[in-house]
Design an enzyme around this catalytic site. Structure first.
Site, PDB file in Angstrom:
ATOM      1  N   GLU A  33       1.078  -1.093  -0.196  1.00  0.00           N
ATOM      2  CA  GLU A  33      -0.090   0.239   0.005  1.00  0.00           C
ATOM      3  C   GLU A  33       0.621   1.164  -0.263  1.00  0.00           C
ATOM      4  OE1 GLU A  33      -3.921  -1.979   2.111  1.00  0.00           O
ATOM      5  OE2 GLU A  33      -2.418  -0.011   2.805  1.00  0.00           O
TER       6      GLU A  33
ATOM      7  N   ASP B  25      -6.617   9.561  10.102  1.00  0.00           N
ATOM      8  CA  ASP B  25      -5.188   8.886  10.223  1.00  0.00           C
ATOM      9  C   ASP B  25      -4.773   9.498  11.880  1.00  0.00           C
ATOM     10  OD1 ASP B  25      -4.260   7.099   8.555  1.00  0.00           O
ATOM     11  OD2 ASP B  25      -4.593   8.957   7.064  1.00  0.00           O
TER      12      ASP B  25
END
Lengths: 290, 406
Positions: free
Chosen positions: A61, A72
């Site tokens: 990724e 995040d």
């Protein structure tokens, strides 16, 4: 980059499909590793990327930095800011994938991030350049199925996978909508929260994976909160793949001095961590599940 | 940019997908999507429920002090020598700004949805104070996210929030302003999905927030419309309001959008000028992008990274704007203009001296535009300026700008 290769490979098996077919034969889950493209600079980050498959990562990724990463936690926020400060752009992240591909044509690369940089780059241009760079799919956090016309549908038409996040709040009623245009694999977010939080109860995760599997034949990978080989092993008992992100980003951060210069080789630091995780997923199904 | 075809009405949006033309939408993480759909369902039920409306109406009257007055600013009018200037006195509301209108509406929604915890973001602290206030009134625990820079420049409001029982979390990421506070509030929400209601303070964010915040704030424009007809026998020629996220502005604009003869002006924070990056004029100097759940005009670089911007006014210090404003800009129905920090400060001082009203620095931006526009208009013409909040919170900032210590 050109669109010269576009339009040819719509029907052929993708790198992602080929990988999961192979892993089914090996009876082990995939190790999916997230790193932040451009952290702390292009060259260092490219060396990290190249180290991942050698250390046992099955899917990469490739994080696209964004100034406002709303899903995040602190570690990935900081990594994104370091990367942007180091001059990373979406164009450079694509270039990084292209350089990686020159030496590796099998490891699937999934770009992960937020929509705005792609929107500003231009969706059609982005898809053409991503294809040319050897990208296999995308995870775009802020594009739920309700916004499929933006990028998901165009990506599928371009022969690229659009990997959707399913979460604990995605109930059985909503799952079919989430899975409808998903391809490659399903990314199950193990808990409600941001990246880097504590790992959810593995029994609950296993129940959730089974629930999703009742709705789809796609592989289900589980992420958010997996940091150690033991956790990767536990999650990998039921999941088709285990995603590790924050721990890898931290491995890079840990070898950066206060001046931003590296105190040890980030690629080696990441490789050491990934080798352990790879061992974990390879042991996941050796013992019968309790 | 191509101008979209002019619609028959400017008041029908958003569509079912939450879009105003290309703006708006629901650009959120999957974890939040079921929550937003649930909110939409409850909102659609509440807005046509007479009991909900009656409870909101009673609170607006007896708790917030509505209707707010429409005040003829006679001295300012005489000083400028042009159009008659009226102030819509949202500064007189309980908690000192228009923010209470939205908070009362949303706290009733939270109660209706069975939520037990309130989170909010705040810039100037006005929305934080209003959120803390309604949370105290309805006995909800309340967590307010506020940029560290804003915590510093809006100390009185931080203390007020704490007195009201709210927990104020200073956010250090970015420049420590409203954008960063909103990121952190979204991170809280995505973590605490079961019990938490996110009380967004402006007409932005994912659908249905822009619509529901507008509806709760439209009371400003509805009242102003009745009041000006009562006092002047006709509609105004010009309406001016400051635009950060744009909730006070959409609140006063919306009821007038289909009155073609009413010129509508939104004022953005021009900061230290539009040439550099020290401003927050997203509709004058930005371009469409996706942030915080919606597509709208944003200050951003060529790579789609969001810029921090700058404004003397913490409430306007946001690199985006509510999506309906972006649409009104592109359709040409509303004109958006920048006002510099210095111009706002002058308007702040002028209004304080001439009218005995200390306006919020946000509202001072709208007044500064009135100072420019009113003299170009006839004495028989009428202008309404939305005085969205009072300026007590800003005295420290203003003193600093004037090199004075208090």
């Amino acid at each position: 980059m050109s669109q010269s290769e576009a339009g040819m490979s719509g029907m052929k098996s993708t790198r992602i499909d080929a990988l999961f077919a192979r892993l089914r034969q090996e009876n082990r889950p995939a190790l999916v590793t997230y790193f932040m493209g451009g952290d702390p600079d292009y060259e260092t980050s490219l060396s990290v990327m190249k180290a991942l498959p050698e250390a046992g990562s099955d899917i990469i990724e490739l994080g696209m930095p964004f100034s406002d990463p709303m899903a995040d936690g602190a570690a990935i926020q900081a990594a994104g800011l370091r990367s942007l400060k180091g001059g990373q752009t979406l164009a450079k992240t694509l270039k990084m994938a292209e350089e990686f591909r020159r030496g590796n044509d099998t490891t699937p690369i999934v770009m992960m991030g937020y929509y705005n940089p792609i929107y500003i780059y231009g969706v059609d241009r982005f898809l053409a350049d991503a294809r040319a760079a050897g990208i296999d799919g995308f995870i775009v956090v802020d594009l739920p199925p309700e916004m499929d016309e933006e990028l998901c549908i165009p990506a599928l038409k371009a022969g690229l996978s659009f990997i959707r996040l399913a979460t604990p709040t995605t109930d059985d009623k909503r799952l079919p909508k989430v899975l409808e245009n998903t391809s490659g694999f399903v990314y199950y977010v193990s808990m409600t929260g941001i990246t880097g939080s504590a790992l959810a109860d593995t029994t609950k995760v296993s129940e959730a994976v089974n629930r999703i599997k009742r709705h789809t034949d796609l592989p289900v990978c589980v992420g958010f909160g997996v940091k150690t080989a033991a956790q990767a092993k536990a999650i990998g008992a039921s999941a088709d793949g285990v995603v590790v992100g924050t721990a890898i980003v931290n491995a890079v951060a840990n070898v950066l001095g206060s001046d931003g210069k590296t105190t040890a080789d980030p690629a080696e630091a990441v490789a050491t961590l990934v080798r352990g995780l790879a061992q974990g997923v390879r042991e996941a199904r050796l013992a019968p599940a309790e | 940019m191509n101008k979209p075809i002019e619609p028959n009405s400017f008041r029908t949006g958003p569509d079912e997908q939450g879009m105003f033309g290309i703006f708006g939408g629901r650009f959120v993480a999957e974890t939040l999507m079921p929550l937003i759909l649930d909110l939409e369902k409850h909102w659609n039920e509440a807005k046509t429920d007479p009991a909900f409306q009656a409870e909101l109406q009673a609170l607006s009257t007896h708790y917030a002090g509505r209707p707010s007055k429409l005040y003829f600013a006679e001295n300012l009018t005489r000083h400028l020598g042009g159009a008659k200037i009226y102030f819509k006195r949202e500064d007189l509301n309980h908690t000192g700004s228009h923010k209470i209108n939205n908070c009362l509406g949303q706290i009733l929604l939270a109660k209706r949805m069975g939520k037990t915890r309130i989170i909010a973001e705040t810039g100037a602290g006005q929305h934080g104070v209003a959120s803390a206030t309604v949370s105290a009134r309805f006995n909800f625990p309340c967590v307010v996210y506020m940029g560290a820079t804003d915590v510093e420049r809006q100390k009185p409001n931080v203390f007020r929030m704490k007195l009201l029982g709210a927990e104020v979390n200073a956010v250090n990421s970015g420049h420590g302003t409203l954008k960063d506070a909103m990121n952190e509030a979204l991170r809280d929400w995505v973590t605490n999905v079961e019990n938490t209601y996110y009380l967004i303070g402006t007409a932005a964010g994912p659908h249905p927030y822009p619509e529901l915040v507008r509806e709760f704030q439209s009371v400003i424009g509805k009242e102003a419309r009745e009041q000006i007809v009562e006092q002047e026998g006709r509609l105004p020629d010009v309406i001016i309001a400051a635009v950060g996220g744009g909730s006070n502005a959409i609140g006063i604009f919306h009821p007038f959008l289909d009155d073609k003869n009413v010129e509508i002006i939104g004022v953005e924070a021009g900061g230290r000028g539009l040439d550099g990056i020290e401003h927050c004029a997203s509709m004058n100097a930005g371009r469409p992008g996706v942030l915080h759940g919606n597509r709208t005009y944003l200050l951003q670089n060529d790579d789609g990274q969001i810029l921090d911007g700058h404004s003397i006014s913490a409430g306007l210090d946001y690199p985006g704007v509510g999506p309906e404003h972006s649409w009104l800009r592109d359709t040409g129905r509303v004109k958006y203009v920048p006002i510099l920090d210095d111009e706002a400060l002058e308007a702040f001082k002028l209004t304080t001296k001439l009218e005995g009203i200390i306006p919020a620095l946000e509202s001072a931006h709208a007044i500064a535009q009135a100072v420019k526009t009113a003299p170009t208009m006839g004495k028989d013409q009428i202008m309404i300026v939305n005085l969205s909040g009072r300026g007590d919170k800003d005295v420290h900032t203003v003193a600093k700008m004037m090199d004075m210590e208090i």
